[in-house]
Design a protein around this motif. Sequence first.
Motif, mmCIF file in Angstrom:
data_model
loop_
_atom_site.group_PDB
_atom_site.id
_atom_site.type_symbol
_atom_site.label_atom_id
_atom_site.label_comp_id
_atom_site.label_asym_id
_atom_site.label_seq_id
_atom_site.Cartn_x
_atom_site.Cartn_y
_atom_site.Cartn_z
ATOM 1 N N TRP A 118 0.842 -1.208 0.000
ATOM 2 C CA TRP A 118 0.000 0.000 0.000
ATOM 3 C C TRP A 118 0.870 1.248 0.000
ATOM 4 O O TRP A 118 1.902 1.320 0.670
ATOM 5 C CB TRP A 118 -0.908 -0.005 1.231
ATOM 6 C CG TRP A 118 -1.761 -1.272 1.260
ATOM 7 C CD1 TRP A 118 -2.839 -1.535 0.497
ATOM 8 C CD2 TRP A 118 -1.545 -2.415 2.078
ATOM 9 N NE1 TRP A 118 -3.345 -2.768 0.773
ATOM 10 C CE2 TRP A 118 -2.560 -3.346 1.772
ATOM 11 C CE3 TRP A 118 -0.608 -2.777 3.050
ATOM 12 C CZ2 TRP A 118 -2.663 -4.590 2.356
ATOM 13 C CZ3 TRP A 118 -0.722 -4.016 3.648
ATOM 14 C CH2 TRP A 118 -1.734 -4.922 3.325
ATOM 15 N N SER A 119 0.486 2.217 -0.756
ATOM 16 C CA SER A 119 1.290 3.420 -0.935
ATOM 17 C C SER A 119 1.423 4.213 0.372
ATOM 18 O O SER A 119 2.432 4.893 0.601
ATOM 19 C CB SER A 119 0.653 4.313 -2.011
ATOM 20 O OG SER A 119 -0.673 4.658 -1.643
ATOM 21 N N GLY A 160 -7.908 5.300 -10.417
ATOM 22 C CA GLY A 160 -6.514 4.935 -10.249
ATOM 23 C C GLY A 160 -6.300 3.592 -9.569
ATOM 24 O O GLY A 160 -6.811 2.559 -10.004
ATOM 25 N N ALA A 161 -5.533 3.608 -8.468
ATOM 26 C CA ALA A 161 -5.200 2.365 -7.755
ATOM 27 C C ALA A 161 -6.444 1.675 -7.196
ATOM 28 O O ALA A 161 -6.440 0.477 -6.935
ATOM 29 C CB ALA A 161 -4.234 2.662 -6.611
ATOM 30 N N TYR A 162 -7.570 2.417 -7.055
ATOM 31 C CA TYR A 162 -8.807 1.813 -6.514
ATOM 32 C C TYR A 162 -9.596 1.051 -7.589
ATOM 33 O O TYR A 162 -10.554 0.360 -7.289
ATOM 34 C CB TYR A 162 -9.712 2.892 -5.911
ATOM 35 C CG TYR A 162 -9.199 3.449 -4.578
ATOM 36 C CD1 TYR A 162 -9.280 2.685 -3.415
ATOM 37 C CD2 TYR A 162 -8.667 4.724 -4.524
ATOM 38 C CE1 TYR A 162 -8.833 3.199 -2.208
ATOM 39 C CE2 TYR A 162 -8.212 5.247 -3.324
ATOM 40 C CZ TYR A 162 -8.288 4.475 -2.143
ATOM 41 O OH TYR A 162 -7.836 4.978 -0.954
ATOM 42 N N CYS A 172 -14.423 -0.570 -3.926
ATOM 43 C CA CYS A 172 -13.292 -0.462 -4.863
ATOM 44 C C CYS A 172 -12.965 -1.823 -5.516
ATOM 45 O O CYS A 172 -13.330 -2.868 -4.983
ATOM 46 C CB CYS A 172 -12.056 0.064 -4.156
ATOM 47 S SG CYS A 172 -12.368 1.597 -3.238
ATOM 48 N N HIS A 173 -12.194 -1.732 -6.700
ATOM 49 C CA HIS A 173 -11.709 -2.883 -7.477
ATOM 50 C C HIS A 173 -12.837 -3.671 -8.125
ATOM 51 O O HIS A 173 -12.704 -4.866 -8.404
ATOM 52 C CB HIS A 173 -10.842 -3.838 -6.622
ATOM 53 C CG HIS A 173 -9.718 -3.183 -5.897
ATOM 54 N ND1 HIS A 173 -8.807 -2.371 -6.526
ATOM 55 C CD2 HIS A 173 -9.350 -3.228 -4.574
ATOM 56 C CE1 HIS A 173 -7.922 -1.930 -5.638
ATOM 57 N NE2 HIS A 173 -8.244 -2.444 -4.437
ATOM 58 N N THR A 210 -9.719 -4.817 -10.584
ATOM 59 C CA THR A 210 -9.208 -3.633 -11.257
ATOM 60 C C THR A 210 -8.386 -2.790 -10.282
ATOM 61 O O THR A 210 -8.579 -2.832 -9.071
ATOM 62 C CB THR A 210 -10.366 -2.794 -11.803
ATOM 63 O OG1 THR A 210 -11.234 -2.411 -10.720
ATOM 64 C CG2 THR A 210 -11.186 -3.582 -12.842
ATOM 65 N N GLY A 211 -7.427 -2.011 -10.827
ATOM 66 C CA GLY A 211 -6.592 -1.161 -10.003
ATOM 67 C C GLY A 211 -5.400 -1.928 -9.456
ATOM 68 O O GLY A 211 -4.955 -2.911 -10.055
ATOM 69 N N ASN A 212 -4.858 -1.459 -8.352
ATOM 70 C CA ASN A 212 -3.664 -2.063 -7.753
ATOM 71 C C ASN A 212 -4.088 -3.237 -6.872
ATOM 72 O O ASN A 212 -4.378 -3.083 -5.685
ATOM 73 C CB ASN A 212 -2.920 -1.000 -6.945
ATOM 74 C CG ASN A 212 -1.581 -1.530 -6.421
ATOM 75 O OD1 ASN A 212 -1.113 -2.579 -6.869
ATOM 76 N ND2 ASN A 212 -0.991 -0.782 -5.499
#
Length: 343
Positions: free
Chosen positions: A233-234, A266-268, A285-286, A310-312
């Motif tokens: 996680w960022s 984005g990442a979500y 998310c995703h 989807t996403g990160n």
Amino acid sequence: MASNKPAPEAPSPFATDNFGEADRTWEEWNPTEESIRPVRGRHRVAKQRGLARSSTVLGVGVIAAVGAGGMATAQSKPPVSISLPDSLADNLPDAKSLPGVGAFMSDDADMTPVSAAPLTSAGITSAEAEQGTTDAGEALRARILQQAEQQQANADAEARAAEEKAAAEKAAADAKEQQDKAEAKIAAEKKKAEEAAKKKKEAERLAKLAASYALPTSSYSISSTYGQSGPMWSSGHHTGLDFAAPTGTPVKAVHSGTVKSAGYSGAYGYRTVLELDDGTEIWYCHQSTMNVTAGQKVSTGDTIGRVGATGNVTGAHLHLEVHTGGGAGIDPMSWLRSKGLTV
């Protein structure tokens, strides 16, 4: 018993001389050491023994009563008459001629004799006389016995009073102890009942909430929790709760609200933001697909999308975040459980 040496005889006042006339000359006799021998022997005085306190009055009363009775008995014996020879009685001096006595003598022939009360009735009260008591010794004995009985009665009364007081105090203490136990039992039962009522009320609240809230998906397993740290996680830690489920599993609205946004983020990946009536935001998310658009009203349990990757991500799952009206993120699991849901 000690005795004295007999005194020499004094000349008789009635002796006559050769002429037959009485010689009235008196000679003075003075005792001397030769004529009187000292009294021999020892007089012992018995030591008075101490009496027990409880029997003092009774013991003394019995002794005094016996003594008084003996005195009264001696007084009741008939008097003994004493006679004097006529020759001696004729020569006794006249009572009125004695110094200090004549003043008390009266010439009145009608002098009323003073009657003396008998010794045996001395000290008898009018109440005792009414009761028929005429003997002083008997009256004294009765008084002492009455005193002893009264003192014993007083002692018994005090003992009974002390026993009654002790019994009353013990009864009061027992009653207080029983009352304290009863009050403690009542308080414990009340507290238990209050706790039970509180639990029941909370259960009812959660049940009511659960009726209006729903889990975001089904057939899932929790793969990551809120606050978990890691390089994946960022921000350095996990900001939501991951429900691992097969791709295409329906994603549902946890509560009624309005779709605030729906799109790629984005990442979500594909994200839907559902705003509840109290301002709380739920982020889904995703997702693989989304079934709602911004501004749309949804109800509890409505399908708003599908589980995807989807996403990160590293696999198919639903990433769920909960944000307060001010935007701060909170633990989704705790929030869902507060709504009566079992995660």
